[in-house]
Design an enzyme around this catalytic site. Sequence first.
Site, PDB file in Angstrom:
ATOM      1  N   GLY A 178       0.930  -0.941   0.069  1.00 31.84           N
ATOM      2  CA  GLY A 178      -0.046   0.315  -0.167  1.00 31.84           C
ATOM      3  C   GLY A 178       0.968   1.248   0.117  1.00 31.84           C
ATOM      4  O   GLY A 178       0.044   1.992   0.503  1.00 31.84           O
ATOM      5  N   GLY A 212      -0.649   5.170  -1.137  1.00 33.59           N
ATOM      6  CA  GLY A 212      -1.082   5.286  -0.446  1.00 33.59           C
ATOM      7  C   GLY A 212      -0.493   7.190   0.007  1.00 33.59           C
ATOM      8  O   GLY A 212       0.467   6.921   0.179  1.00 33.59           O
ATOM      9  N   GLN A 213      -1.738   7.650   0.799  1.00 37.16           N
ATOM     10  CA  GLN A 213      -1.580   9.289   1.608  1.00 37.16           C
ATOM     11  C   GLN A 213      -0.191   8.481   2.359  1.00 37.16           C
ATOM     12  O   GLN A 213       1.107   9.894   2.671  1.00 37.16           O
ATOM     13  CB  GLN A 213      -2.847   9.692   2.356  1.00 37.16           C
ATOM     14  CG  GLN A 213      -2.375  11.140   2.977  1.00 37.16           C
ATOM     15  CD  GLN A 213      -3.253  11.469   4.142  1.00 37.16           C
ATOM     16  OE1 GLN A 213      -4.203  10.366   4.518  1.00 37.16           O
ATOM     17  NE2 GLN A 213      -3.670  12.275   3.805  1.00 37.16           N
ATOM     18  N   ASP A 247       2.002  -2.110  -4.395  1.00 36.25           N
ATOM     19  CA  ASP A 247       0.738  -1.720  -4.534  1.00 36.25           C
ATOM     20  C   ASP A 247      -0.179  -2.332  -5.697  1.00 36.25           C
ATOM     21  O   ASP A 247       0.245  -3.653  -5.913  1.00 36.25           O
ATOM     22  CB  ASP A 247       0.700   0.027  -4.449  1.00 36.25           C
ATOM     23  CG  ASP A 247      -0.503   0.605  -3.666  1.00 36.25           C
ATOM     24  OD1 ASP A 247      -0.442   1.236  -2.860  1.00 36.25           O
ATOM     25  OD2 ASP A 247      -1.993   0.628  -4.430  1.00 36.25           O
ATOM     26  N   TYR A 285     -15.087   0.277   9.869  1.00 32.37           N
ATOM     27  CA  TYR A 285     -13.706   0.357   9.311  1.00 32.37           C
ATOM     28  C   TYR A 285     -13.051  -0.180  11.067  1.00 32.37           C
ATOM     29  O   TYR A 285     -12.057  -0.463  11.522  1.00 32.37           O
ATOM     30  CB  TYR A 285     -13.544   1.855   9.342  1.00 32.37           C
ATOM     31  CG  TYR A 285     -12.249   2.273   9.131  1.00 32.37           C
ATOM     32  CD1 TYR A 285     -11.214   1.795   7.897  1.00 32.37           C
ATOM     33  CD2 TYR A 285     -11.658   3.599   9.635  1.00 32.37           C
ATOM     34  CE1 TYR A 285      -9.929   2.113   8.310  1.00 32.37           C
ATOM     35  CE2 TYR A 285     -11.045   3.550   9.866  1.00 32.37           C
ATOM     36  CZ  TYR A 285      -9.868   3.333   8.948  1.00 32.37           C
ATOM     37  OH  TYR A 285      -7.849   4.218   9.152  1.00 32.37           O
ATOM     38  N   LYS A 287     -10.415  -2.166  12.508  1.00 32.85           N
ATOM     39  CA  LYS A 287      -9.475  -1.921  12.670  1.00 32.85           C
ATOM     40  C   LYS A 287      -9.328  -2.634  14.765  1.00 32.85           C
ATOM     41  O   LYS A 287      -8.184  -2.981  14.883  1.00 32.85           O
ATOM     42  CB  LYS A 287      -9.202  -0.449  13.874  1.00 32.85           C
ATOM     43  CG  LYS A 287      -9.113  -0.061  11.805  1.00 32.85           C
ATOM     44  CD  LYS A 287      -7.678  -0.224  11.442  1.00 32.85           C
ATOM     45  CE  LYS A 287      -7.394   0.384   9.994  1.00 32.85           C
ATOM     46  NZ  LYS A 287      -5.931   0.511   9.611  1.00 32.85           N
TER      47      LYS A 287
HETATM   48  P1  NAD Z   1      -4.611   5.284   0.978  1.00 35.97           P
HETATM   49  O1  NAD Z   1      -5.967   4.541   1.095  1.00 35.97           O
HETATM   50  O2  NAD Z   1      -4.608   6.648   1.118  1.00 35.97           O
HETATM   51  O3  NAD Z   1      -3.944   4.316   0.521  1.00 35.97           O
HETATM   52  C1  NAD Z   1      -3.729   2.862   1.070  1.00 35.97           C
HETATM   53  C2  NAD Z   1      -3.183   2.113  -0.611  1.00 35.97           C
HETATM   54  O4  NAD Z   1      -3.413   0.621  -0.294  1.00 35.97           O
HETATM   55  C3  NAD Z   1      -3.235   2.954  -1.514  1.00 35.97           C
HETATM   56  O5  NAD Z   1      -3.073   3.486  -2.440  1.00 35.97           O
HETATM   57  C4  NAD Z   1      -4.142   2.295  -2.466  1.00 35.97           C
HETATM   58  O6  NAD Z   1      -4.168   1.031  -3.748  1.00 35.97           O
HETATM   59  C5  NAD Z   1      -3.091   0.626  -1.740  1.00 35.97           C
HETATM   60  N1  NAD Z   1      -3.963  -0.952  -1.988  1.00 35.97           N
HETATM   61  C6  NAD Z   1      -5.436  -0.566  -1.521  1.00 35.97           C
HETATM   62  N2  NAD Z   1      -5.756  -1.985  -1.540  1.00 35.97           N
HETATM   63  C7  NAD Z   1      -4.495  -2.787  -1.716  1.00 35.97           C
HETATM   64  C8  NAD Z   1      -4.491  -4.226  -2.184  1.00 35.97           C
HETATM   65  N3  NAD Z   1      -6.032  -5.015  -2.472  1.00 35.97           N
HETATM   66  N4  NAD Z   1      -3.547  -4.815  -2.057  1.00 35.97           N
HETATM   67  C9  NAD Z   1      -2.325  -3.800  -1.993  1.00 35.97           C
HETATM   68  N5  NAD Z   1      -2.602  -2.563  -2.003  1.00 35.97           N
HETATM   69  C10 NAD Z   1      -3.669  -2.237  -2.164  1.00 35.97           C
HETATM   70  O7  NAD Z   1      -4.917   5.499   3.283  1.00 35.97           O
HETATM   71  P2  NAD Z   1      -3.673   5.676   4.097  1.00 35.97           P
HETATM   72  O8  NAD Z   1      -4.368   6.906   4.155  1.00 35.97           O
HETATM   73  O9  NAD Z   1      -2.189   5.538   3.579  1.00 35.97           O
HETATM   74  O10 NAD Z   1      -3.728   4.907   5.456  1.00 35.97           O
HETATM   75  C11 NAD Z   1      -2.527   3.555   5.076  1.00 35.97           C
HETATM   76  C12 NAD Z   1      -3.126   2.687   6.695  1.00 35.97           C
HETATM   77  O11 NAD Z   1      -3.451   3.542   7.613  1.00 35.97           O
HETATM   78  C13 NAD Z   1      -4.140   2.544   6.243  1.00 35.97           C
HETATM   79  O12 NAD Z   1      -4.418   1.248   7.492  1.00 35.97           O
HETATM   80  C14 NAD Z   1      -5.625   2.831   7.284  1.00 35.97           C
HETATM   81  O13 NAD Z   1      -6.707   2.211   8.299  1.00 35.97           O
HETATM   82  C15 NAD Z   1      -4.343   3.219   8.388  1.00 35.97           C
HETATM   83  N6  NAD Z   1      -4.832   5.033   8.360  1.00 35.97           N
HETATM   84  C16 NAD Z   1      -4.797   6.140   8.201  1.00 35.97           C
HETATM   85  C17 NAD Z   1      -5.566   7.507   8.252  1.00 35.97           C
HETATM   86  C18 NAD Z   1      -5.269   8.635   7.988  1.00 35.97           C
HETATM   87  O14 NAD Z   1      -5.519   9.399   8.461  1.00 35.97           O
HETATM   88  N7  NAD Z   1      -4.295   8.858   6.628  1.00 35.97           N
HETATM   89  C19 NAD Z   1      -5.636   7.688  10.136  1.00 35.97           C
HETATM   90  C20 NAD Z   1      -5.654   6.611  10.672  1.00 35.97           C
HETATM   91  C21 NAD Z   1      -5.219   5.303  10.629  1.00 35.97           C
END
Ligand code: NAD
Length: 371
Positions: free
Chosen positions: A67, A70-71, A93, A201, A205
């Site tokens: 992943g 992602g962000q 990813d 969600y 978690k």
């Molecule tokens: P995001 O949605 O921006 O990125 C997730 C990435 O995972 C994406 O690039 C997506 O293409 C990839 N992905 C999705 N399905 C996939 C699969 N089957 N195989 C491989 N890759 C796959 O999420 P994020 O904001 O970067 O969050 C990352 C983690 O942090 C997550 O577990 C999220 O729950 C956790 N989190 C994020 C936040 C936040 O504010 N961003 C807050 C709390 C927890």
Amino acid sequence: MKGKIKVFSRFVNTTKETRALANRQSKSLNQNYLLRFLLRRNDKLDEILIFVTSNSKIMTTKILIIGACGQIGTELTMKLRSIYGNENVIASDIRKLNTDIVNNGIFEVVNALDYNQIEHLVEHYQITDVYLMAALLSATAEKNPAFAWDLNMNSLFHVLNLAKAKKIKKIFWPSSIAVFGPTTPRENTPQYTIMEPTTVYGISKQTGERWCEYYHHQYGVDVRSIRYPGLISWTTEPGGGTTDYAVDIYHKALKDEKYECFLSEDTKLPMMYMNDAIRATVEIMQAKAEDIKIRSSYNLAGISFTPAEIAKEIKKYIPNFSISYKPDFRQKIADSWPASIDDSRARTDWSWKHQFEIDVMTEVMLENLRK
Ligand code: NAD
């Protein structure tokens, strides 16, 4: 290098026989290393042979990020590459979604739901640490609960099972403030408290946290986790969470000088600037195993603010900026989450301390988005 190092012999003017003996010894040891040094002293050639015996290993950290586009994954990948070297950080990813990540290091397409694909990468690159960032986030998950449960849980099981099978050494898996619910104390939410999440969600978690702790206690799996608050960054678009407004607001402020917020003006939520979150992730992974006393997930706090407060900060730089409020389905999710977090356990156990306050964060966000 870690393990038992044995100096086998020191040969002066090495003969054919001693070299043959060394070779035999070398072959009889499974997976050993033979280090050979030649030293010239008083016009004589000395040879020193060092055997690193079979229970030894050269301890290189080799990281797989799932992943990575992602962000969080994007910034985490860049940070880890800068610490461990491009050749030791494999980004992956489900698609090639980010050219910086894909082109500036090793990148593999992988589906986090496919155990065999992950196992293949782990074996191929001799991965030691996995950072599992793939998940469906809060707002998106509510639109497809069954798939969110499938992705968020089974990707975690795959990685935990790889560690249980001793194929990897360490796991980072992010949890979230979404593990809390409407019955949780909202202010200064403690590490241990009532947890009755109402979103799929949050349920995924919280369940993930239980499994992490279980795998640690039952199988000795070294899994480490943080309950991230809402994260704010300028490099990548947010991925469908309830706190996304706190990123969108900066983009719209610069583009249109106005923003319609999907949360009400007084919805206070725990947030954090991305640099702090990445530093926390690196620090918890680099901490000594015995310092990580909580194996479910650590509370982590940065700053808590409302949409009205962030708008006020933005107005200092963009005086004409205006905000309006039109709460949608995400308001209900936000209402079930804490307003502020007590992260004293992270501060005590592995010396966590946040750095970015709302004023500096706003300055940095606007400055970078203007470029
Ligand atoms: P995001 O949605 O921006 O990125 C997730 C990435 O995972 C994406 O690039 C997506 O293409 C990839 N992905 C999705 N399905 C996939 C699969 N089957 N195989 C491989 N890759 C796959 O999420 P994020 O904001 O970067 O969050 C990352 C983690 O942090 C997550 O577990 C999220 O729950 C956790 N989190 C994020 C936040 C936040 O504010 N961003 C807050 C709390 C927890």
